[in-house]
Design a protein around this motif. Structure first.
Motif, short mmCIF file in Angstrom:
data_model
loop_
_atom_site.label_atom_id
_atom_site.label_comp_id
_atom_site.label_asym_id
_atom_site.label_seq_id
_atom_site.Cartn_x
_atom_site.Cartn_y
_atom_site.Cartn_z
N ASP A 27 0.84 -1.19 0.00
CA ASP A 27 0.00 0.00 0.00
C ASP A 27 0.88 1.24 0.00
OD1 ASP A 27 -1.99 1.92 0.30
OD2 ASP A 27 -2.12 1.64 2.48
N VAL A 28 1.00 1.87 -1.17
CA VAL A 28 1.70 3.16 -1.27
C VAL A 28 0.88 4.17 -2.07
CG1 VAL A 28 4.01 2.15 -1.05
CG2 VAL A 28 2.99 2.42 -3.33
N THR A 29 -0.37 3.79 -2.40
CA THR A 29 -1.18 4.59 -3.31
C THR A 29 -2.60 4.77 -2.77
OG1 THR A 29 0.06 3.63 -5.15
CG2 THR A 29 -1.95 4.81 -5.71
N VAL A 45 -6.39 5.37 -4.01
CA VAL A 45 -7.32 5.32 -5.14
C VAL A 45 -8.71 5.62 -4.61
CG1 VAL A 45 -8.31 3.93 -6.99
CG2 VAL A 45 -5.91 3.62 -6.37
N ASN A 46 -9.27 6.73 -5.00
CA ASN A 46 -10.60 7.15 -4.53
C ASN A 46 -11.57 7.12 -5.70
OD1 ASN A 46 -12.90 8.59 -3.62
ND2 ASN A 46 -11.64 9.62 -2.06
N GLN A 47 -12.42 6.08 -5.72
CA GLN A 47 -13.37 5.93 -6.81
C GLN A 47 -14.53 6.93 -6.71
OE1 GLN A 47 -13.01 4.23 -9.47
NE2 GLN A 47 -11.36 2.79 -8.97
N GLU A 48 -14.71 7.56 -5.57
CA GLU A 48 -15.76 8.56 -5.42
C GLU A 48 -15.33 9.89 -6.05
OE1 GLU A 48 -18.80 7.95 -4.23
OE2 GLU A 48 -18.20 5.85 -4.00
N THR A 49 -14.12 10.35 -5.69
CA THR A 49 -13.64 11.62 -6.22
C THR A 49 -12.93 11.47 -7.55
OG1 THR A 49 -11.52 11.42 -5.05
CG2 THR A 49 -13.34 12.49 -3.87
N ARG A 50 -12.66 10.21 -7.96
CA ARG A 50 -11.94 9.90 -9.19
C ARG A 50 -10.53 10.51 -9.17
NH1 ARG A 50 -15.53 8.10 -13.21
NH2 ARG A 50 -17.34 7.22 -12.15
N VAL A 51 -9.86 10.38 -8.05
CA VAL A 51 -8.49 10.88 -7.92
C VAL A 51 -7.61 9.76 -7.39
CG1 VAL A 51 -6.96 12.51 -6.74
CG2 VAL A 51 -9.22 13.26 -7.53
N CYS A 52 -6.44 9.61 -8.00
CA CYS A 52 -5.42 8.67 -7.54
C CYS A 52 -4.21 9.49 -7.10
CB CYS A 52 -5.03 7.71 -8.67
SG CYS A 52 -3.63 6.65 -8.28
N GLU A 53 -3.67 9.16 -5.93
CA GLU A 53 -2.49 9.84 -5.39
C GLU A 53 -1.37 8.82 -5.21
OE1 GLU A 53 -2.18 13.02 -4.91
OE2 GLU A 53 -4.23 13.81 -4.84
N ILE A 54 -0.34 8.93 -6.06
CA ILE A 54 0.81 8.04 -5.96
C ILE A 54 1.65 8.44 -4.75
CG2 ILE A 54 2.95 7.33 -7.13
CD1 ILE A 54 1.48 7.70 -9.79
N HIS A 55 2.16 7.44 -4.05
CA HIS A 55 2.99 7.64 -2.85
C HIS A 55 2.21 8.32 -1.73
CE1 HIS A 55 6.74 7.32 -5.61
NE2 HIS A 55 6.29 6.13 -5.25
N GLN A 56 0.95 7.90 -1.60
CA GLN A 56 0.11 8.35 -0.49
C GLN A 56 -0.77 7.18 -0.08
OE1 GLN A 56 -1.61 12.33 -0.65
NE2 GLN A 56 -3.58 11.49 0.02
N ASP A 75 -3.45 4.62 1.59
CA ASP A 75 -4.83 4.84 2.03
C ASP A 75 -5.35 3.69 2.88
OD1 ASP A 75 -5.07 2.90 0.11
OD2 ASP A 75 -6.54 3.98 -1.13
N GLY A 76 -4.43 2.79 3.29
CA GLY A 76 -4.86 1.68 4.12
C GLY A 76 -5.50 0.54 3.37
N LYS A 77 -5.47 0.57 2.04
CA LYS A 77 -6.06 -0.48 1.22
C LYS A 77 -4.99 -1.10 0.33
CE LYS A 77 -10.60 1.78 1.01
NZ LYS A 77 -11.65 2.34 0.12
N ASN A 78 -5.15 -2.38 0.06
CA ASN A 78 -4.18 -3.12 -0.74
C ASN A 78 -4.19 -2.60 -2.18
OD1 ASN A 78 -2.86 -5.17 -2.32
ND2 ASN A 78 -3.11 -6.56 -0.59
N ASP A 79 -3.04 -2.15 -2.64
CA ASP A 79 -2.95 -1.54 -3.97
C ASP A 79 -3.36 -2.50 -5.07
OD1 ASP A 79 -2.10 0.81 -2.85
OD2 ASP A 79 0.00 0.56 -3.38
N ILE A 80 -2.95 -3.76 -4.97
CA ILE A 80 -3.23 -4.69 -6.08
C ILE A 80 -4.73 -4.97 -6.16
CG2 ILE A 80 -2.90 -6.88 -4.83
CD1 ILE A 80 -1.38 -7.84 -7.38
N LEU A 81 -5.41 -5.03 -5.01
CA LEU A 81 -6.85 -5.23 -5.04
C LEU A 81 -7.57 -3.99 -5.56
CD1 LEU A 81 -7.44 -7.23 -1.73
CD2 LEU A 81 -7.34 -8.09 -4.08
#
Length: 766
Positions: free
Chosen positions: A426-428, A430-441, A443-449
């Motif tokens: 987890d280094v990223t 991904v917010n599907q609500e705001t449609r914004v992805c922040e690299i190197h931030q 979010d407590g969620k598994n990046d690959i999932l």
């Protein structure tokens, strides 16, 4: 040695020392490959010597159609013709290359004169990457090849009778002299970003012939500089370690390869022995230098004479950081569609394609190969907006389209990687609500999932909207299609406007069933992460399995694949029974289905089925070994035109599952060899890693959406070394050769990530 060109019939081209002149071995002019080509001292400097119609010629244009190629005596003759479909006319001609001592002549002979109102051009393309800042001369005038195209438009840099390229360099100097109309030097990048420098002569209306004399400088006694090919990353302590040394076939120096360790005080010899002569492949001779017994952790390099590899590591943690991770950390986020992608103070691209998509017109053949038949195959009419398509998915390579096989294969590989290796990273954000992805931030969620989710959102969203799978979503005009840079600039994000992308549908049972398999696997890993989406993916997979007809071997294989993944997800007897009913087909097509059958066979523990599968596998392994033995790299490598890196990675990925299920039959060597191939142990003088930003020397100029900036996306994996037929491996530093430097979704980077994780797992004995 006498300085003259000899036509080597076995090779199929002219040879004069270290210079080769080829004629129509290739025919891929859109990719700057084919026609009359010149290779000087190991490097292709000119290509596509052939005729073209001037752009203003009505009814004529495009590329000619190649006919018979004849090698006889000291000539190569190739028949070609242009077609004017509108008027039902053809223009036939022959290009003849003939040895003339230290020169070759190139003659274009037309069977009939150029028609009135038309102009033909005898032209040759000069590779810009080798010419920037280098000199040229034309009839006493001189200049420097510029880094960027400079105006005025449609005006040649020079015109004359005798053109000298690179007069400053004995290895690259050659002369073109015209025996007819004047020569002109142009920069075609003025019209097309991917253009090359061009030298040409006009054949005006009423004329029927043009001829050039080409005289390359030949350096007497030249030999190809040895290339030491090794992994640009290095090797796990426990894995096999072999460098491949590529030599001129006439090189008799017999140097001794040496492994050096890099210490604080400099270098020290660790191991040296005569390399094992492997034999000849393509145009080179190969040695292999095995240092597998070296297990001490450290920095190393392999030296052969005056050539050496990049510095690489040997360590038990060699794959633990910055090797597979950039695929998740950079490449997949940067390729995300329907998102804005940020990296701290940088915006990789803006929010894009919120206006997806309009239903494509019926009976329409798109310029990128999409085809809509006489029906939309759904309730939506041509030109009607289809809701629910403005979510998920990844831009594919340079044209930013969403092909269903690219999207589904991508999330399938990621699903199997998560399932197989238990990736927790987890280094990223991904917010599907705001449609914004922040690299190197984080979010407590598994990046690959999160990436699996993003791909499934696109495919399942479209399935639920259309009532079937989409074929793909793509721009509707050439201006959008060729746009480079931020994909957010392709459309205005306003629905029902002319710039909206089109969605295509198709009736394609093999693709539908393969997608069903991939959705079923994604449903397994999404359970507990996004239960609603997991249920929707499984529902779609089950429906596709139930309704899709089977009519041939390819479709049968795909249905078996779907049944395997659906059984592994649901444990339902209907899927188990279908696979078992196909036992004879499976054993007869084990080369196609074996890689995914092993997991099913282990899950059901059926003695009869196991016996049948195991009986079929040794012959398949023997065929793989036989093809692998054809190259010094221990991997089947039969490139056509495109670089074969993606295919080799896919083979290594599929082979992993055979090894995992049947380690007594399938040893892990092909997994290591496929990974090493991508990381630098591959043919040609450019021994860089195909994986951008990974390894000491890697592909930092690539064909992605940011190619016009001569840039790269970390974790992207290019197509790799291409074959200039018949025998020249080539990997140019050039962002516009898709057959060498293109990124791709649906395998390239995700297969690479999988291979690294597989090698790591095997080497650690897990």
């Amino acid at each position: 040695m006498e300085n003259h060109f000899i036509l080597n019939e076995e090779a199929g081209y002219f040879i004069n020392g270290g210079v080769n002149v080829m004629g129509f071995d290739d025919f891929y002019p859109v990719g700057h490959q084919g026609g009359v080509s010149i290779v000087m001292h190991g490097n292709r400097v000119a290509a596509c010597g052939d005729l073209r119609f001037a752009r203003h010629t009505p009814g004529w244009g495009g590329f000619p159609i190649q006919g018979e190629r004849v090698i006889k005596g000291d000539t190569i003759s190739t028949a070609l013709h242009f077609a004017n479909e509108a008027e039902g006319k053809c223009l036939d001609y022959t290009i003849t290359i003939k040895g003339a001592g230290a020169s070759v002549t190139v003659t274009a002979d037309l069977k009939s004169p150029v028609p009135e109102g038309c102009t033909l051009i005898l032209r040759m393309e000069l590779f810009p990457g080798a010419l920037f800042g280098k000199p040229w001369m034309m009839d006493g005038k001189h200049g420097i090849f510029p880094d960027q195209p400079n105006g005025p438009l449609n005006e040649p840099y020079a015109a004359g009778r005798r053109f000298v390229i690179r007069p400053d360099c004995v290895f690259n100097r050659f002369v073109i002299e015209t025996n007819g109309a004047d020569l002109h030097l142009y920069d075609e990048r003025m019209e097309n970003n991917q253009g090359w420098f061009v030298i040409n002569s006009l054949i005006e209306a009423g004329e029927s012939k043009a001829e050039w004399t080409i005289t390359p400088n030949v350096v007497e006694g030249w030999l190809y500089t040895p290339v030491v090919q090794a992994s640009q990353v290095g090797y796990h302590t426990n894995q096999p370690k072999t460098a491949v040394i590529e030599l001129d076939k006439n090189d008799t120096s017999h140097e001794k390869p040496t492994l050096y360790r890099i210490t604080e005080k400099g270098t020290e010899v660790v191991w040296s022995e005569s390399g094992q002569s492997w034999g000849s492949f393509l145009r080179y001779h190969y040695l292999k230098f095995d240092f597998s017994h070296i297990k001490e952790e450290g920095l190393y390099k392999v030296v052969y004479g005056g050539s050496e590899s990049s510095v690489f590591r040997i360590a038990p943690d060699v794959y633990d950081r910055g090797i597979w991770q950039p695929v998740l950390e950079y490449f997949l986020p940067v390729q995300m569609c329907h998102m804005r992608v940020n990296e701290k103070s940088r915006c990789w691209h803006g929010y894009c394609h919120d206006d997806d998509a309009l239903m494509a017109p019926i009976n329409h053949l798109h310029f990128d190969g999409y085809e809509q038949g006489p029906s939309t195959l759904c309730d939506y009419q041509p030109g009607e907006h289809v809701p629910g398509l403005n979510v998920g998915g990844w831009h594919d390579a340079g044209d930013d389209d969403l092909r269903v096989e690219s999207q589904a294969t991508e999330f399938y590989i990621l699903s199997l990687a998560y399932e197989t290796f238990g990736i927790d990273y987890d280094v990223t954000t991904v917010n599907q609500e705001t449609r914004v992805c922040e690299i190197h931030q984080p979010d407590g969620k598994n990046d690959i999932l999160q990436q699996v989710e993003h791909g499934v959102l696109s495919v399942v969203g479209a399935y639920r909207a259309l009532g079937r799978l989409y074929r793909g979503i793509i721009t509707n005009n050439m201006k959008q299609y060729t746009l480079m840079g931020d994909p957010a600039m392709q459309t205005d994000n306003l629905k029902n406007t002319p710039d909206d992308r089109w969605v295509f549908t198709e009736d394609n049972p093999p693709r539908e069933l393969t997608t069903a398999a991939q959705l079923a696997a994604a449903a397994r890993v999404l359970k507990g992460f996004n239960d609603e989406l997991a249920a929707q993916a499984l529902e779609a997979a089950s429906e596709l399995f139930a309704v899709t007809r089977v009519s041939d071997d390819k479709t049968t294989s795909a249905k078996i694949h779907a049944a395997v993944e659906l059984f592994l997800t649901t444990s339902e007897e209907i899927y188990k029974g279908f696979v078992l009913s196909q036992t004879v087909f499976i054993t007869e097509h084990i080369w196609r289905v074996g890689w995914f059958i092993g997991r099913f066979e282990k899950a059901i523990n059926d003695a009869t089925f196991t016996q049948a599968i195991r009986a079929a596998l040794p012959a398949y392994k023997e065929s793989l070994d036989r093809r692998s033995a054809e190259t010094p790299y221990g991997i089947p490598y039969r490139p056509h035109i495109w670089g074969a890196g993606w295919d080799i990675q896919r083979m290594g990925y599929e082979y992993y599952f055979l090894h995992r299920a049947y380690p007594d039959i399938f040893d892990p060597s092909m997994i290591y060899n496929a990974l090493n191939f991508v990381l630098g142990c591959h043919p040609g003088s450019n021994n860089m890693s195909f994986a951008s930003g990974i390894g000491a020397k890697s592909a930092l100029v690539a064909y992605g959406w940011n190619r016009a900036d001569w840039s790269w996306v970390p974790g992207g994996v290019i197509s790799g070394t291409a074959l200039i037929r018949p025998d020249l491996p080539e990997l140019l530093i050039w962002p516009f050769l898709w057959q060498q430097t293109e990124y791709v979704m649906g395998g390239g980077s995700s297969h690479f990530m999988f291979l690294v994780l597989a090698a790591q797992q095997i080497a650690k004995g897990e």
